[in-house]
Design an enzyme around this catalytic site. Structure first.
Site, PDB file in Angstrom:
ATOM      1  N   ARG A 160      42.878  37.180  34.321  1.00 27.90           N
ATOM      2  CA  ARG A 160      42.574  38.611  34.331  1.00 27.90           C
ATOM      3  C   ARG A 160      43.396  39.233  33.217  1.00 27.90           C
ATOM      4  O   ARG A 160      44.577  38.939  33.069  1.00 27.90           O
ATOM      5  CB  ARG A 160      42.921  39.236  35.679  1.00 27.90           C
ATOM      6  CG  ARG A 160      42.119  38.652  36.836  1.00 27.90           C
ATOM      7  CD  ARG A 160      42.219  39.549  38.051  1.00 27.90           C
ATOM      8  NE  ARG A 160      41.600  38.927  39.215  1.00 27.90           N
ATOM      9  CZ  ARG A 160      40.970  39.596  40.167  1.00 27.90           C
ATOM     10  NH1 ARG A 160      40.848  40.899  40.091  1.00 27.90           N
ATOM     11  NH2 ARG A 160      40.460  38.980  41.204  1.00 27.90           N
ATOM     12  N   PRO A 161      42.798  40.104  32.423  1.00 25.80           N
ATOM     13  CA  PRO A 161      43.425  40.505  31.156  1.00 25.80           C
ATOM     14  C   PRO A 161      44.520  41.558  31.313  1.00 25.80           C
ATOM     15  O   PRO A 161      44.405  42.665  30.818  1.00 25.80           O
ATOM     16  CB  PRO A 161      42.235  41.040  30.355  1.00 25.80           C
ATOM     17  CG  PRO A 161      41.278  41.548  31.394  1.00 25.80           C
ATOM     18  CD  PRO A 161      41.462  40.654  32.589  1.00 25.80           C
ATOM     19  N   ILE A 162      45.648  41.215  32.008  1.00 24.96           N
ATOM     20  CA  ILE A 162      46.764  42.163  32.114  1.00 24.96           C
ATOM     21  C   ILE A 162      47.341  42.453  30.734  1.00 24.96           C
ATOM     22  O   ILE A 162      47.907  43.525  30.497  1.00 24.96           O
ATOM     23  CB  ILE A 162      47.847  41.612  33.075  1.00 24.96           C
ATOM     24  CG1 ILE A 162      48.913  42.669  33.394  1.00 24.96           C
ATOM     25  CG2 ILE A 162      48.494  40.365  32.512  1.00 24.96           C
ATOM     26  CD1 ILE A 162      48.430  43.807  34.223  1.00 24.96           C
ATOM     27  N   ASP A 163      47.188  41.506  29.793  1.00 23.24           N
ATOM     28  CA  ASP A 163      47.686  41.731  28.436  1.00 23.24           C
ATOM     29  C   ASP A 163      47.037  42.953  27.792  1.00 23.24           C
ATOM     30  O   ASP A 163      47.658  43.614  26.952  1.00 23.24           O
ATOM     31  CB  ASP A 163      47.440  40.503  27.557  1.00 23.24           C
ATOM     32  CG  ASP A 163      48.363  39.345  27.908  1.00 23.24           C
ATOM     33  OD1 ASP A 163      49.301  39.564  28.700  1.00 23.24           O
ATOM     34  OD2 ASP A 163      48.141  38.239  27.398  1.00 23.24           O
TER      35      ASP A 163
ATOM     36  N   LYS B 126      35.989  50.856  47.040  1.00 23.62           N
ATOM     37  CA  LYS B 126      37.302  50.213  46.966  1.00 23.62           C
ATOM     38  C   LYS B 126      37.846  50.238  45.548  1.00 23.62           C
ATOM     39  O   LYS B 126      39.014  50.574  45.320  1.00 23.62           O
ATOM     40  CB  LYS B 126      37.200  48.766  47.447  1.00 23.62           C
ATOM     41  CG  LYS B 126      38.421  47.909  47.121  1.00 23.62           C
ATOM     42  CD  LYS B 126      38.137  46.438  47.345  1.00 23.62           C
ATOM     43  CE  LYS B 126      39.314  45.576  46.931  1.00 23.62           C
ATOM     44  NZ  LYS B 126      39.473  45.517  45.456  1.00 23.62           N
ATOM     45  N   ASN B 127      37.015  49.865  44.573  1.00 18.68           N
ATOM     46  CA  ASN B 127      37.509  49.747  43.206  1.00 18.68           C
ATOM     47  C   ASN B 127      37.817  51.091  42.563  1.00 18.68           C
ATOM     48  O   ASN B 127      38.458  51.138  41.512  1.00 18.68           O
ATOM     49  CB  ASN B 127      36.519  48.953  42.349  1.00 18.68           C
ATOM     50  CG  ASN B 127      36.486  47.482  42.733  1.00 18.68           C
ATOM     51  OD1 ASN B 127      37.434  46.959  43.311  1.00 18.68           O
ATOM     52  ND2 ASN B 127      35.390  46.808  42.430  1.00 18.68           N
TER      53      ASN B 127
ATOM     54  N   ILE C 175      32.429  36.562  33.765  1.00 18.47           N
ATOM     55  CA  ILE C 175      33.598  37.439  33.882  1.00 18.47           C
ATOM     56  C   ILE C 175      34.782  36.681  34.473  1.00 18.47           C
ATOM     57  O   ILE C 175      35.867  36.655  33.888  1.00 18.47           O
ATOM     58  CB  ILE C 175      33.283  38.670  34.759  1.00 18.47           C
ATOM     59  CG1 ILE C 175      31.960  39.332  34.322  1.00 18.47           C
ATOM     60  CG2 ILE C 175      34.442  39.655  34.730  1.00 18.47           C
ATOM     61  CD1 ILE C 175      31.971  39.907  32.933  1.00 18.47           C
TER      62      ILE C 175
ATOM     63  N   CYS D 124      43.044  38.489  44.525  1.00 20.31           N
ATOM     64  CA  CYS D 124      42.272  37.244  44.593  1.00 20.31           C
ATOM     65  C   CYS D 124      42.512  36.395  43.356  1.00 20.31           C
ATOM     66  O   CYS D 124      42.608  36.914  42.239  1.00 20.31           O
ATOM     67  CB  CYS D 124      40.780  37.561  44.704  1.00 20.31           C
ATOM     68  SG  CYS D 124      40.335  38.546  46.149  1.00 20.31           S
TER      69      CYS D 124
END
Length: 419
Positions: free
Chosen positions: A121-124, A22-23, A328, A116
């Site tokens: 989560r590090p979108i930056d 999936k990932n 994490i 989820c």
């Protein structure tokens, strides 16, 4: 409303095949936008995230044919159209459209990613990389717009402040057709990154170092079509191995790459799980007495955060006290109260999960709060005496291909019902 009903306590046996990762596939599909011809992906899992990505790609103008586990993607008709909401909002991996559209058109307008809720989560990190390559970032309601103002992306030296799989892959995708050289330092090392780099290289990209903490991309003018086999899903493999150890009477898990699961297998060995590792499969024997262990997640090749929750029901069968610390995703503890509802001696303490065993679980109505928590509840339901009803199952169907059929083939009493 759909739910999963399990009548538990049955011993399972047989063979189960792991599907494509999936990932990987959630990045591979958007990456095909960069190609000038047809790309064929083999080993594509039957999950709702793939269905959503196919719908989005077709809305953008791609022509897609699906034959079982094969996707034939013709991206030549893809248009740079805003994708503000809908399917995008439910899909964390929608952020891979930033990299692919920037790489092809120099601009992208995409709804903010969903998925989820596991905490920050590090979108930056993605945005920092795109800005280093010459893109500007602006916000339009619930959407984000990235643009290079008519200029091509430029290669850059990019240091990831935090190890991030998504940001590493997205930067590789964007850099594949950028002018000049891009160097990603402190890159994530997961197998899925190697898989995406392999696809891009087979399309004509020049990427070196995927799987190490320094990745170098020499931008090229164009990328062509290719055929690519998606790697096996190591998280699905770990989930079925944990299930087999918890409730199995001899189960063979096939299409497994052991080298992707070494830290996970090491913890099972520490617990005393008896299994035989073969070339592309793992046979899990019926277990006797297991020992409680403590686990701390970390970036690959450490213990995967995605396997922390699916392993928890197996831990509950072990004798003694143990703990789980997820470094994490801090909110990856939502399965704990659901397992406690089933009679487990488990709780959270200072951000850590603590448990004592062995436990005898009882069926109960429970709710999946995210993908991997849902997998944990399925395993717990199989272990428990009596009937378990799992709601919010859309999370589970996002990431586990044909899970009902696979478990039924092993002897589970499990069904998906509509109400």
């Amino acid at each position: 409303m759909r739910k999963i009903i399990i009548n538990g306590g049955k011993q399972l046996t047989g063979e189960v095949a792991v599907s494509g990762a999936k990932n990987s596939v959630v990045a591979l599909i958007p990456a095909t936008i960069l190609a000038d011809d047809i790309v064929v992906l083999d080993g594509v899992p039957a999950i709702s995230d793939v269905d959503s990505l196919v719908d989005i790609m077709e809305t953008m103008g791609a022509k897609i044919k699906r034959y079982g586990e094969t996707l034939e993607i013709d991206p030549r008709g893809v248009k740079d159209i805003p994708m503000p909401y809908g399917k995008i909002n439910s899909l964390r991996a929608s952020y891979y459209f930033y990299g692919s559209l920037l790489g092809r058109y120099g601009q992208a307008t995409v709804g903010l990613p969903g998925g989820c809720d596991l905490g920050p989560r590090p979108i930056d990190l993605h945005l920092k990389a795109f800005e280093a390559m010459g893109a500007s970032v602006s916000y339009e309601g619930d959407s984000m717009r990235l643009a290079t103002n008519g200029k091509p992306l430029q290669g850059a030296n990019i240091y990831m402040d935090t190890v991030s799989v998504g940001a590493t892959i997205n930067t590789m995708i964007a850099a594949a057709k950028a002018n000049g050289r891009t160097v990603i330092e402190n890159a994530a090392r997961e197998p899925e990154i190697i898989d995406v780099a392999t696809l891009l290289n087979n399309m004509g990209a020049h990427i070196r170092g995927a799987g190490t903490d320094v990745i170098t991309i020499e931008g090229v003018k164009s990328l062509h079509g290719t055929r690519h086999q998606v790697i096996p899903d190591r998280i699905e493999a770990g989930t079925y191995i944990a299930m087999a150890a918890a409730i199995g009477r001899g189960i063979k898990v096939t299409n497994v790459l052991y080298e992707h699961l070494e830290s996970f297998i090491a913890k099972l060995d520490e617990m005393g799980v008896r299994m035989t590792v073969e070339e592309d499969s793992i046979f899990v024997e019926e277990q006797e007495k297991l020992k409680a262990v403590s686990i701390k997640t970390s970036p690959y090749p450490g213990f995967a955060t995605d396997l922390q929750q699916p392993l928890t029901p197996l831990l509950l069968t072990a004798e003694g006290n143990g703990s789980l610390l997820d470094t994490i995703y801090e909110k990856r503890v939502n399965h704990v109260p659901e397992l406690a509802r089933m009679g487990a001696n488990i709780s959270t303490l200072g951000g850590k999960i603590v448990y004592s065993g062995p436990n005898q679980l009882s069926g109960a109505p429970v709710k999946a709060t995210d993908l991997r928590a849902g997998a944990a509840l399925v395993i717990a339901g199989l272990m428990a005496e009596g009937r378990t009803e799992i709601t919010n199952i859309e999370f589970i169907l996002r990431g586990y291909s044909n899970i009902i059929e696979k478990l039924t083939s092993l002897g589970a009493d499990i069904q998906l019902v509509e109400e």
